[in-house]
Write an enzyme that holds these catalytic residues in place. Structure first.
Site, PDB file in Angstrom:
ATOM      1  CG  ASN A 177      -9.694   8.005  12.885  1.00 22.41           C
ATOM      2  OD1 ASN A 177     -10.060   7.289  14.020  1.00 22.41           O
ATOM      3  ND2 ASN A 177     -10.312   7.764  11.655  1.00 22.41           N
ATOM      4  CG  PHE A 201     -20.587   5.339   4.266  1.00 27.22           C
ATOM      5  CD1 PHE A 201     -21.262   4.479   3.383  1.00 27.22           C
ATOM      6  CD2 PHE A 201     -19.509   5.668   3.785  1.00 27.22           C
ATOM      7  CE1 PHE A 201     -20.949   4.145   2.188  1.00 27.22           C
ATOM      8  CE2 PHE A 201     -18.755   5.596   2.715  1.00 27.22           C
ATOM      9  CZ  PHE A 201     -19.678   4.784   1.693  1.00 27.22           C
ATOM     10  CB  THR A 230      -1.008   0.140   1.148  1.00 28.32           C
ATOM     11  OG1 THR A 230      -0.198  -0.010   2.499  1.00 28.32           O
ATOM     12  CG2 THR A 230      -1.872  -1.021   1.107  1.00 28.32           C
ATOM     13  NE  ARG A 241     -18.164   2.696   5.359  1.00 30.77           N
ATOM     14  CZ  ARG A 241     -16.926   3.317   4.742  1.00 30.77           C
ATOM     15  NH1 ARG A 241     -16.657   2.735   3.254  1.00 30.77           N
ATOM     16  NH2 ARG A 241     -16.076   3.931   5.069  1.00 30.77           N
ATOM     17  CE1 TYR A 272      -4.934  -2.859  11.670  1.00 32.22           C
ATOM     18  CE2 TYR A 272      -6.682  -1.589  12.746  1.00 32.22           C
ATOM     19  CZ  TYR A 272      -5.216  -1.645  11.968  1.00 32.22           C
ATOM     20  OH  TYR A 272      -4.292  -0.448  12.348  1.00 32.22           O
ATOM     21  CB  ILE A 311       7.516  -7.886   7.613  1.00 34.39           C
ATOM     22  CG1 ILE A 311       5.954  -7.876   7.569  1.00 34.39           C
ATOM     23  CG2 ILE A 311       8.009  -6.474   7.588  1.00 34.39           C
ATOM     24  CD1 ILE A 311       5.288  -7.253   8.938  1.00 34.39           C
TER      25      ILE A 311
HETATM   26  N1  LIG Z   1      -3.719   5.692   9.623  1.00 35.85           N
HETATM   27  C1  LIG Z   1      -4.034   5.362  10.908  1.00 35.85           C
HETATM   28  O1  LIG Z   1      -5.140   6.293  11.075  1.00 35.85           O
HETATM   29  C2  LIG Z   1      -3.698   4.743  11.993  1.00 35.85           C
HETATM   30  C3  LIG Z   1      -4.227   4.606  13.121  1.00 35.85           C
HETATM   31  C4  LIG Z   1      -4.034   3.511  13.979  1.00 35.85           C
HETATM   32  C5  LIG Z   1      -3.013   2.745  13.848  1.00 35.85           C
HETATM   33  N2  LIG Z   1      -2.071   2.772  12.432  1.00 35.85           N
HETATM   34  C6  LIG Z   1      -0.989   1.968  12.200  1.00 35.85           C
HETATM   35  O2  LIG Z   1       0.110   2.716  11.665  1.00 35.85           O
HETATM   36  C7  LIG Z   1       0.712   2.025  10.868  1.00 35.85           C
HETATM   37  C8  LIG Z   1       1.193   2.889   9.524  1.00 35.85           C
HETATM   38  O3  LIG Z   1      -0.261   3.057   8.961  1.00 35.85           O
HETATM   39  P1  LIG Z   1      -0.385   3.897   7.614  1.00 35.85           P
HETATM   40  O4  LIG Z   1      -1.732   4.695   7.969  1.00 35.85           O
HETATM   41  O5  LIG Z   1       0.728   4.832   7.524  1.00 35.85           O
HETATM   42  O6  LIG Z   1      -0.702   3.048   6.601  1.00 35.85           O
HETATM   43  P2  LIG Z   1       0.061   2.612   5.351  1.00 35.85           P
HETATM   44  O7  LIG Z   1      -0.694   1.539   4.401  1.00 35.85           O
HETATM   45  O8  LIG Z   1       0.413   3.918   4.299  1.00 35.85           O
HETATM   46  O9  LIG Z   1       1.269   2.015   5.817  1.00 35.85           O
HETATM   47  C9  LIG Z   1       1.771   0.468   5.741  1.00 35.85           C
HETATM   48  C10 LIG Z   1       2.748   0.207   5.246  1.00 35.85           C
HETATM   49  O10 LIG Z   1       3.311  -1.033   5.528  1.00 35.85           O
HETATM   50  C11 LIG Z   1       3.581  -1.408   4.213  1.00 35.85           C
HETATM   51  N3  LIG Z   1       3.350  -3.122   4.337  1.00 35.85           N
HETATM   52  C12 LIG Z   1       2.073  -3.793   4.487  1.00 35.85           C
HETATM   53  N4  LIG Z   1       2.293  -5.122   4.476  1.00 35.85           N
HETATM   54  C13 LIG Z   1       3.611  -5.337   4.335  1.00 35.85           C
HETATM   55  C14 LIG Z   1       4.599  -6.497   4.603  1.00 35.85           C
HETATM   56  N5  LIG Z   1       3.790  -7.615   4.485  1.00 35.85           N
HETATM   57  N6  LIG Z   1       5.902  -6.349   4.413  1.00 35.85           N
HETATM   58  C15 LIG Z   1       6.295  -5.071   4.351  1.00 35.85           C
HETATM   59  N7  LIG Z   1       5.645  -3.859   4.445  1.00 35.85           N
HETATM   60  C16 LIG Z   1       4.291  -3.998   4.490  1.00 35.85           C
HETATM   61  C17 LIG Z   1       2.930  -0.889   3.063  1.00 35.85           C
HETATM   62  O11 LIG Z   1       3.284  -1.086   1.893  1.00 35.85           O
HETATM   63  C18 LIG Z   1       2.867   0.473   3.616  1.00 35.85           C
HETATM   64  O12 LIG Z   1       3.834   1.214   3.085  1.00 35.85           O
HETATM   65  C19 LIG Z   1       0.108   0.502  10.750  1.00 35.85           C
HETATM   66  O13 LIG Z   1       0.706  -0.368  11.487  1.00 35.85           O
HETATM   67  C20 LIG Z   1      -1.152   0.803  11.157  1.00 35.85           C
HETATM   68  O14 LIG Z   1      -2.228  -0.494  11.637  1.00 35.85           O
HETATM   69  C21 LIG Z   1      -2.520   3.566  11.541  1.00 35.85           C
END
Ligand SMILES: NC(=O)c1ccc[n+]([C@@H]2O[C@H](COP(=O)([O-])OP(=O)(O)OC[C@H]3O[C@@H](n4cnc5c(N)ncnc54)[C@H](O)[C@@H]3O)[C@@H](O)[C@H]2O)c1
Length: 313
Positions: free
Chosen positions: A179, A210, A35, A274, A150, A59
């Site tokens: 968020n 939604f 992503t 949703r 999740y 990973i």
């Molecule tokens: N955005 C939010 O509001 C939010 C809230 C709570 C927690 N988080 C946590 O923060 C972290 C980052 O989220 P984000 O919003 O930047 O999302 P994002 O999707 O932009 O970042 C996730 C990254 O992990 C990489 N990734 C996914 N699966 C992988 C794998 N198997 N191996 C290697 N890389 C992998 C993706 O390519 C991406 O670059 C996540 O752990 C998410 O659960 C985010």
């Protein structure tokens, strides 16, 4: 310090990488680009003087151990994850494979490479389940159960952190994020209501809300979240700390603020709620204030203006 960031090509991870490089750290990014986007690291990689390297890998693969061993980081910031709540319901095995098995592989790699500290991005919106109005803003001590795979996988990882701390003395902090919004959040993605609404408003497209729009969320700006990761390098060992503002903003309220900033004139379209979405969310971040010295600095209005400027830039 040498810092390894998993998920460093993602929204939050890439903002963190820029900050770490700015602070003079040596950074290794591990990301499978599922992503995330290499473009998010453009700023970091275009400057040949900056000590950043990128490893494209999953990973869950054995290559992770080799990458960690080679980078020899003192600190690991673990953000790589399957982040789509609805996908976790549809395919909980995949979610657990990335979020649990991938993290255990990372913990093993940290153990053998002698990593001193791991900082984990957990989800303040999902690990506590659906707290009642009287429990909001929710504190770390709240004893709720996740309502999605999740949330369960994130919570499960926290147990592994305790175990690795006890068995091997690995230091860790789990940051339970509210968020998060800000520059580089993908407007086409699933996660970010701010970027989705703002992106559509800027293109003058209809906007769908939604439910009745009175559901609330705790919106925290990405730079404030990055600051929490930086503070946790030295502090908050062995703790989960909520990272949020404690304030609830309704989706209707968010809509009005974004419409005002973007000059959008259309009324929203409402669609059925949703399933599985929680009604109200807000995080009590007093522990982060006491243990990390963290406080959110950016007002919602200022953060939204910065996000819109980025989207139009
Ligand atoms: N955005 C939010 O509001 C939010 C809230 C709570 C927690 N988080 C946590 O923060 C972290 C980052 O989220 P984000 O919003 O930047 O999302 P994002 O999707 O932009 O970042 C996730 C990254 O992990 C990489 N990734 C996914 N699966 C992988 C794998 N198997 N191996 C290697 N890389 C992998 C993706 O390519 C991406 O670059 C996540 O752990 C998410 O659960 C985010």
């Amino acid at each position: 310090m040498r810092v390894l960031v998993t998920g460093g090509a993602g929204f939050i991870g890439s903002n963190l990488v820029d900050r770490l490089l700015g602070d003079g750290h040596e950074v290794t990014v591990v990301d499978d680009l599922s992503t995330g986007r290499l473009g998010n690291l453009h700023q970091a990689r275009q400057n040949p003087g900056l000590p950043v390297s990128f490893q494209r890998l999953d990973i869950t693969s054995e290559a992770l151990e080799v990458a960690v061993e080679k980078a020899k980081p003192q600190v690991v910031m673990h953000l790589a994850a399957q982040i789509d709540v609805r996908r976790s319901v549809e395919d909980p095995v995949h979610d657990a494979m990335v979020n649990v098995v991938g993290t255990v592989r990372l913990l093993e790699a940290c153990r053998t490479a002698g990593v001193e500290k791991l900082i984990f991005a957990t989800s303040g919106g999902c690990i506590y389940g659906e707290p009642g109005a009287e429990d909001l803003p929710v504190a770390e001590s709240y004893d709720g159960h996740p309502e999605s795979p999740y949330g369960a996988s994130k919570r499960g990882v926290e147990e592994y952190l305790h175990t690795y701390g006890a068995l091997y003395g690995l230091r860790w902090t789990a940051l339970a994020l509210a968020n998060v919004y800000g520059p580089r959040q993908d407007p086409a993605g699933e996660a970010g209501v701010v970027s989705i609404l703002a992106g559509r408003m800027l293109d003058d497209l209809p906007v769908t809300i939604f439910g009745d729009g009175e559901q609330t969320r705790d919106f925290v700006f990405v730079d404030d979240v990055v600051q929490a990761f930086v503070l946790a390098m030295e502090r908050g060992h062995g703790l989960r700390c909520n990272i949020g503002t404690g304030e609830q903003t309704s989706v209707n309220g968010l809509y009005r603020m974004l419409a005002d900033i973007t000059g959008y004139r259309r009324p929203p379209e409402y669609a059925p709620e949703r399933p599985g979405e929680i009604r109200h969310a807000a995080l009590d971040a007093h522990l982060a204030a006491a243990e990390l010295g963290w406080r959110p600095e950016r007002t919602l209005r200022a953060g939204l203006e910065q996000t819109v400027t980025w989207l139009t830039g």
